[in-house]
Design an enzyme around this catalytic site. Structure first.
Site, PDB file in Angstrom:
ATOM      1  N   GLU A  82       0.935  -1.321  -0.024  1.00 44.96           N
ATOM      2  CA  GLU A  82      -0.092  -0.048  -0.013  1.00 44.96           C
ATOM      3  C   GLU A  82       0.735   1.335  -0.002  1.00 44.96           C
ATOM      4  O   GLU A  82       1.931   1.255   0.597  1.00 44.96           O
ATOM      5  CB  GLU A  82      -0.872   0.013   1.034  1.00 44.96           C
ATOM      6  N   LYS A  91     -10.409   0.907  -1.380  1.00 45.90           N
ATOM      7  CA  LYS A  91     -10.394   0.494   0.017  1.00 45.90           C
ATOM      8  C   LYS A  91     -11.471   1.252   0.815  1.00 45.90           C
ATOM      9  O   LYS A  91     -11.996   2.446   0.457  1.00 45.90           O
ATOM     10  CB  LYS A  91      -9.082   1.217   0.446  1.00 45.90           C
ATOM     11  N   CYS A 144      -4.883  -3.041   4.057  1.00 43.32           N
ATOM     12  CA  CYS A 144      -4.535  -2.637   5.183  1.00 43.32           C
ATOM     13  C   CYS A 144      -5.819  -2.851   6.292  1.00 43.32           C
ATOM     14  O   CYS A 144      -6.115  -3.906   6.456  1.00 43.32           O
ATOM     15  CB  CYS A 144      -4.036  -1.299   5.173  1.00 43.32           C
TER      16      CYS A 144
END
Length: 495
Positions: free
Chosen positions: A81, A180, A213
């Site tokens: 990321e 995300k 994440c």
């Protein structure tokens, strides 16, 4: 003479047989932990040329890792990321680094047709890296999407900015795009999609899903990809800041793979000043390869062979009832307890004072049971271990509900240090068995050794929910933990 319908059936039979023959039971995976070249801090946006110059510097490093992985036979590589442009942007300063990333259904190979959807130099280079090295490339970059006042959610600057994972197949074709959903508190430069995206794609070596994440701590999209869409492998770019004792990258990501019965290919950013390190190739049976380095400033490539369909190969994995054992036994010895904050959560602890014992600690409805035997009589002047329990909302970031049972080494010998991170230990547990009366069946087993190391092959989970040691452990323990997530009790997603 055969009819056209029978010939068609024969052709389909041959085709399906060929595809089955091409399917791989195992494949070689790679992840790269990258030391990202960061831009200079600025509020005023740089020019597109300056932005591309910095991104190319990072992609030069990623290119070297991709080439090395391909030479080692890797079918797929995951990069971190923020690995192309860094982080800590304002919304305005990030804009020159963004590209318009189309829906993969458009059937696009940027390497051979880069201008089809407007300027896309980053997508072109990633596509060519995949195509020229015959490898799937997973990268994280920024996507921009224009919007209008007719959209009530449209930002004031007239466009959305998304933290985005992209996947290019071995021909360079864009096959997956994921925005995300669960943004960490510092990611104010990004927007999140209106609904969580469940993104998957199929290969000859399994079915893949992807998220990013902070997503891993929530039900959507992470759990939904496994429970609803039955993916084999999760692709996981991350910029993970380690938090001991339960949320170091290698610890929680490997535990999630075991708890969800999937492979996880986790590529972390490497930035020791921000406690970012810890990447791995994880399977339901443990880590096949991992890297944790909080001293050097070097990137690191991991390559390992893993099963394509881990939940059913070589044999189907048994389901676990995480509260089965703990709810059917009488409570063990209950000793005096005390409370201390651990990552700002109020845990109930009890000290371990004997060489071997059976101990129970409860907090509200959660009771944690521990049986253990240490190699030597514990010397309390040197080290202090405790059994802890916590059930409740963790409120440090976006609130989420935890149920945790943990055998834990305290930082010092004073009970007030039991919520502080310890990194080294000397005490060896010859045996341990940890269980809890969990209200959720989403529980992730963690074992962390002295020096922040995993214990592959050193423990296993029984079908009745016990986490037990095996193979004559000879290394000192930092923690043995059952990290439970009671998703139904979570607060709503951020607005």
């Amino acid at each position: 003479m055969a009819s056209s319908s029978s010939l068609q059936r024969a052709f389909i039979f041959i085709l399906m047989g060929g595809l089955k023959a091409l399917a791989l039971d195992k494949y070689t995976a790679a992840v790269y932990e990258h030391v990202v070249i960061q831009p200079e801090a600025t509020i005023k946006p740089v020019s597109p040329e300056e932005a591309l110059k910095l991104m190319n510097q990072n992609m030069d490093i990623l290119e070297d890792a991709i080439q090395k992985a391909a030479k080692q036979g890797a079918h797929i590589i995951v990069t971190p990321e923020d690995g192309i442009y860094g982080f800590f942007f304002t919304r305005e300063a990030l804009y020159p680094y963004l590209e318009d990333i189309p829906d993969p259904e458009v059937n696009w190979i940027p390497c051979t047709d880069s201008e089809r959807f407007g300027p896309a130099p980053v997508q072109k280079r990633l596509s060519c890296l995949a195509r020229n090295n015959s490898i799937y490339v997973v990268a994280n970059m920024g996507d921009k999407k224009e919007c209008s006042n007719e959209d009530s959610k449209c930002p004031g600057d007239g466009h959305y900015q998304y933290n985005t994972n992209v996947v290019f197949d071995s021909e360079g074709k864009l096959v997956a795009r994921y925005h995300k959903f669960n943004l960490f508190r510092l990611e104010r430069q990004f927007d999140f999609p209106k609904e969580p995206e469940l993104v998957t794609f199929n290969t000859t070596f399994g079915k893949f899903g992807l998220f990013t994440c902070y997503d891993i701590l929530f039900h959507d999209p992470a759990v939904a990809l496994v429970s609803q869409l039955s993916v084999d492998t999760i692709l996981f770019p991350t910029a993970w800041m380690n938090v001991l004792p339960h949320l170091t990258a290698i610890e929680i990501h490997s535990a999630w793979a075991m708890g969800m019965h999937v492979n996880v290919l986790a590529a972390n950013t490497h930035n020791i000043s921000l406690r970012m390190t810890g990447s791995g190739i994880y399977t339901p049976s443990g880590s096949q390869a991992y890297h944790y380095d909080d001293k050097s400033m070097n990137g690191h490539l991991l390559v390992a062979e893993i099963n394509s369909h881990p939940s059913c190969f070589p044999t189907p994995l048994p389901s676990v009832n995480w509260s089965s054992y703990a709810t059917t036994i009488d409570q063990f010895h209950e000793y005096p307890t005390f409370t201390e904050l651990l990552f700002r959560d109020s845990f109930t602890f009890s000290k371990l004072t004997k060489q071997a014992d059976n101990v129970t600690v409860c907090q509200n409805s959660l009771c944690c049971h521990l049986s253990y035997r240490m190699r030597e009589e514990p010397v309390l002047e040197d080290e202090l271990y405790v059994l802890g329990a916590f059930t409740g909302l963790h409120k440090t970031e976006r609130p989420y509900y935890l149920q945790i049972c943990t055998l834990l080494k305290c930082e010092g010998t004073d009970i007030q240090t039991c919520g502080k991170p310890a990194t080294t230990a000397d005490s060896i547990f010859e045996f341990y068995s940890l269980s809890g009366t969990f209200s959720t069946n989403y529980v992730f087993p963690e074992v962390l050794l002295s020096g922040i190391r995993l214990a592959p092959g050193g423990f296993r989970v029984l079908r009745d929910g016990r986490l037990i040691s095996q193979n004559n452990i000879s290394q000192a323990l930092l923690t043995v933990t059952l990290f439970g997530r009671w998703y139904e009790q979570d607060s709503p997603h951020q607005s």
